[in-house]
Design a protein around this motif. Structure first.
Motif, PDB file in Angstrom:
ATOM      1  N   ILE B  31       0.834  -1.206   0.000  1.00  0.00           N
ATOM      2  CA  ILE B  31       0.000   0.000   0.000  1.00  0.00           C
ATOM      3  C   ILE B  31       0.872   1.260   0.000  1.00  0.00           C
ATOM      4  O   ILE B  31       0.584   2.222  -0.714  1.00  0.00           O
ATOM      5  N   PHE B  32       1.952   1.232   0.742  1.00  0.00           N
ATOM      6  CA  PHE B  32       2.816   2.421   0.797  1.00  0.00           C
ATOM      7  C   PHE B  32       3.788   2.453  -0.380  1.00  0.00           C
ATOM      8  O   PHE B  32       3.884   3.439  -1.083  1.00  0.00           O
ATOM      9  N   GLY B  33       4.503   1.354  -0.579  1.00  0.00           N
ATOM     10  CA  GLY B  33       5.566   1.330  -1.588  1.00  0.00           C
ATOM     11  C   GLY B  33       5.056   1.325  -3.015  1.00  0.00           C
ATOM     12  O   GLY B  33       5.427   2.169  -3.823  1.00  0.00           O
ATOM     13  N   ASP B  34       4.156   0.379  -3.327  1.00  0.00           N
ATOM     14  CA  ASP B  34       3.733   0.205  -4.722  1.00  0.00           C
ATOM     15  C   ASP B  34       2.604   1.154  -5.114  1.00  0.00           C
ATOM     16  O   ASP B  34       2.570   1.644  -6.241  1.00  0.00           O
ATOM     17  N   LEU B  35       1.682   1.374  -4.195  1.00  0.00           N
ATOM     18  CA  LEU B  35       0.528   2.209  -4.554  1.00  0.00           C
ATOM     19  C   LEU B  35       0.751   3.680  -4.213  1.00  0.00           C
ATOM     20  O   LEU B  35      -0.001   4.546  -4.644  1.00  0.00           O
ATOM     21  N   GLY B  36       1.772   3.973  -3.416  1.00  0.00           N
ATOM     22  CA  GLY B  36       2.154   5.361  -3.168  1.00  0.00           C
ATOM     23  C   GLY B  36       1.309   6.101  -2.152  1.00  0.00           C
ATOM     24  O   GLY B  36       1.332   7.331  -2.116  1.00  0.00           O
ATOM     25  N   LEU B  37       0.572   5.378  -1.319  1.00  0.00           N
ATOM     26  CA  LEU B  37      -0.183   6.079  -0.274  1.00  0.00           C
ATOM     27  C   LEU B  37       0.775   6.458   0.853  1.00  0.00           C
ATOM     28  O   LEU B  37       1.725   5.709   1.139  1.00  0.00           O
ATOM     29  N   ASP B  38       0.564   7.602   1.488  1.00  0.00           N
ATOM     30  CA  ASP B  38       1.345   7.928   2.677  1.00  0.00           C
ATOM     31  C   ASP B  38       0.427   7.850   3.892  1.00  0.00           C
ATOM     32  O   ASP B  38      -0.757   7.521   3.768  1.00  0.00           O
ATOM     33  N   SER B  39       0.990   8.161   5.055  1.00  0.00           N
ATOM     34  CA  SER B  39       0.217   7.965   6.289  1.00  0.00           C
ATOM     35  C   SER B  39      -1.067   8.803   6.299  1.00  0.00           C
ATOM     36  O   SER B  39      -2.081   8.386   6.853  1.00  0.00           O
ATOM     37  N   ASP B  41      -2.783   9.683   3.557  1.00  0.00           N
ATOM     38  CA  ASP B  41      -3.721   9.063   2.607  1.00  0.00           C
ATOM     39  C   ASP B  41      -4.444   7.895   3.271  1.00  0.00           C
ATOM     40  O   ASP B  41      -5.596   7.595   2.948  1.00  0.00           O
ATOM     41  N   VAL B  42      -3.727   7.232   4.186  1.00  0.00           N
ATOM     42  CA  VAL B  42      -4.334   6.083   4.871  1.00  0.00           C
ATOM     43  C   VAL B  42      -5.534   6.541   5.710  1.00  0.00           C
ATOM     44  O   VAL B  42      -6.523   5.815   5.818  1.00  0.00           O
ATOM     45  N   ASP B  44      -7.552   8.898   4.822  1.00  0.00           N
ATOM     46  CA  ASP B  44      -8.630   8.997   3.833  1.00  0.00           C
ATOM     47  C   ASP B  44      -9.130   7.606   3.441  1.00  0.00           C
ATOM     48  O   ASP B  44     -10.330   7.400   3.238  1.00  0.00           O
ATOM     49  N   LEU B  45      -8.178   6.667   3.347  1.00  0.00           N
ATOM     50  CA  LEU B  45      -8.540   5.299   2.966  1.00  0.00           C
ATOM     51  C   LEU B  45      -9.452   4.679   4.024  1.00  0.00           C
ATOM     52  O   LEU B  45     -10.482   4.075   3.693  1.00  0.00           O
ATOM     53  N   VAL B  46      -9.077   4.865   5.293  1.00  0.00           N
ATOM     54  CA  VAL B  46      -9.873   4.301   6.388  1.00  0.00           C
ATOM     55  C   VAL B  46     -11.290   4.896   6.354  1.00  0.00           C
ATOM     56  O   VAL B  46     -12.288   4.174   6.479  1.00  0.00           O
ATOM     57  N   ALA B  47     -11.377   6.209   6.111  1.00  0.00           N
ATOM     58  CA  ALA B  47     -12.686   6.866   6.047  1.00  0.00           C
ATOM     59  C   ALA B  47     -13.517   6.278   4.899  1.00  0.00           C
ATOM     60  O   ALA B  47     -14.717   5.995   5.070  1.00  0.00           O
ATOM     61  N   ALA B  48     -12.867   6.064   3.751  1.00  0.00           N
ATOM     62  CA  ALA B  48     -13.586   5.517   2.588  1.00  0.00           C
ATOM     63  C   ALA B  48     -14.036   4.083   2.850  1.00  0.00           C
ATOM     64  O   ALA B  48     -15.141   3.693   2.468  1.00  0.00           O
ATOM     65  N   ILE B  49     -13.182   3.315   3.537  1.00  0.00           N
ATOM     66  CA  ILE B  49     -13.535   1.917   3.847  1.00  0.00           C
ATOM     67  C   ILE B  49     -14.695   1.873   4.855  1.00  0.00           C
ATOM     68  O   ILE B  49     -15.626   1.085   4.717  1.00  0.00           O
ATOM     69  N   GLN B  50     -14.617   2.739   5.850  1.00  0.00           N
ATOM     70  CA  GLN B  50     -15.693   2.785   6.849  1.00  0.00           C
ATOM     71  C   GLN B  50     -17.032   3.086   6.176  1.00  0.00           C
ATOM     72  O   GLN B  50     -18.050   2.496   6.503  1.00  0.00           O
ATOM     73  N   LYS B  51     -16.978   4.027   5.219  1.00  0.00           N
ATOM     74  CA  LYS B  51     -18.203   4.428   4.524  1.00  0.00           C
ATOM     75  C   LYS B  51     -18.710   3.274   3.641  1.00  0.00           C
ATOM     76  O   LYS B  51     -19.900   2.961   3.647  1.00  0.00           O
ATOM     77  N   LYS B  52     -17.794   2.655   2.927  1.00  0.00           N
ATOM     78  CA  LYS B  52     -18.171   1.601   1.974  1.00  0.00           C
ATOM     79  C   LYS B  52     -18.755   0.384   2.694  1.00  0.00           C
ATOM     80  O   LYS B  52     -19.754  -0.189   2.268  1.00  0.00           O
TER      81      LYS B  52
END
Lengths: 258, 86
Positions: B31-39, B41-42, B44-52
């Motif tokens: 998630i960090f290395g290949d997809l380029g998310l930083d801490s 962005d995570v 935002d990711l957690v918020a999107a997952i919670q919503k989904k």
């Protein structure tokens, strides 16, 4: 015959590197001493007499920029630097985002014709000389402050008309590859609606190479690309924004001659 | 929701929120290395997952050990199974 020619070429190229390094480091040391002896008392006196913190900060930043420009030219004619501004009409402040290949990048940022501060990682703060002047100039130490404080300090600088330079890869790539971007600078720009200006640096991956102080002859090209405005990025989250800016920079870097 | 549906839904979050091409969303992708998310962005990711997925995972310590897409799939499958049991 060909082998002899190749051998001569190698010897000549090595001699060139030796000459460049003796020449550069001597001039650089002299420039640094001169900078310390002349600029530091000048800034101190200016601050003492003027008692205007904002003007003093401006002077410190301009002085650092002049020092960077001097260092940049110490390798001439074996190291040549060319600056191309693709949007000279755009007005500051900007959040500049630049790729990071070599330790010379910080010096090369002196080509930017505006008042700037850099966002620093941890390691430059460990160098006493850099640490002292970066503190005087109000550089942002993103790894040494809470993120909210970083946003607050960055917003104040931008509101004051000071541009901010970030190397979003976080560390030197040491090659022609563009690393993944951290989003802090992009989040700062989004927070205040500042323009994001991509800057690409090419040709300096061996000036010097990562983990070395040996400079190699070369031509460095610094390109200031058109800025991305708040209107252009307002629909994007920080990840999408940094990915798009990175893609713009990657395309520009790929088009540069190796 | 089956495992493959859940994996598909996780990939949808990455594709929709971060515009990451689906071919990059492999189980091995870091998630960090290949997809380029930083801490950040995570967050935002957690918020999107919670919503989904309509779950609360923000304070779950297990999130911290997630590194790859595979880890994330496993984690969300585990959460789904815990919800079923409850």
């Amino acid at each position: 015959m060909e082998a002899l020619m190749a051998q001569r070429k190698t010897v000549l190229s090595r001699l060139c590197i030796v000459w460049l390094n003796v020449w550069f480091w001597s001039l650089f040391a002299a420039a640094s001493i001169l900078f310390l002896v002349l600029a530091v008392p000048y800034v101190y006196l200016f601050d003492l007499l003027g008692r205007n913190r904002r003007r003093t900060l401006w002077l410190v930043r301009r002085t650092i920029s002049h020092y960077g420009a001097t260092a940049m030219h110490c390798g001439w004619p074996l190291i040549r630097v060319r600056f191309i501004d693709y949007a000279p009409q755009e007005k500051p402040p900007f959040v500049f985002v630049a790729n990071h290949r070599s330790a010379s990048d910080a010096f090369l940022m002196s080509v930017l014709p505006v008042e700037c501060v850099e966002i620093l990682n941890i390691w430059p703060s460990r160098l006493p000389f850099v640490n002292c002047f970066s503190r005087l100039a109000g550089y942002l130490r993103v790894r040494e402050m809470p993120f909210d404080q970083f946003i607050e300090a960055g917003s104040r600088l931008l509101a004051d008309g000071v541009s901010i330079i970030a190397f979003p890869e976080g560390t030197r790539s040491g090659s022609c590859q563009l690393g993944q971007f951290h989003g802090s600078a992009f989040r700062l720009a989004q927070h205040v609606g500042a323009k994001i200006c991509p800057v690409t640096i090419s040709g300096n991956e061996h000036i010097p190479s990562r983990g070395s102080l040996v400079l190699h002859p070369g031509r460095i090209v610094i390109s200031k690309l058109p800025a991305v405005t708040c209107e252009q990025y307002q629909e994007l989250n920080a990840y999408r924004l940094k990915t798009r800016v990175r893609e713009t920079m990657r395309k520009h870097l790929d088009a540069q001659p190796v | 929701m089956t495992d493959s549906e859940l994996i598909q839904a996780v990939n949808d979050v990455f594709a929709d929120s971060f515009e990451i091409p689906r071919e990059k969303l492999t189980p091995e992708a870091q998630i960090f290395g290949d997809l380029g998310l930083d801490s950040l962005d995570v967050v935002d990711l957690v918020a999107a997952i919670q919503k989904k997925f309509n779950v609360q995972v923000r304070d779950d310590e297990r999130i911290r050990s997630i590194r790859s897409m595979q880890d994330l799939y496993h984690y969300l499958i585990m959460i789904r199974n815990e919800q079923k049991k409850a």
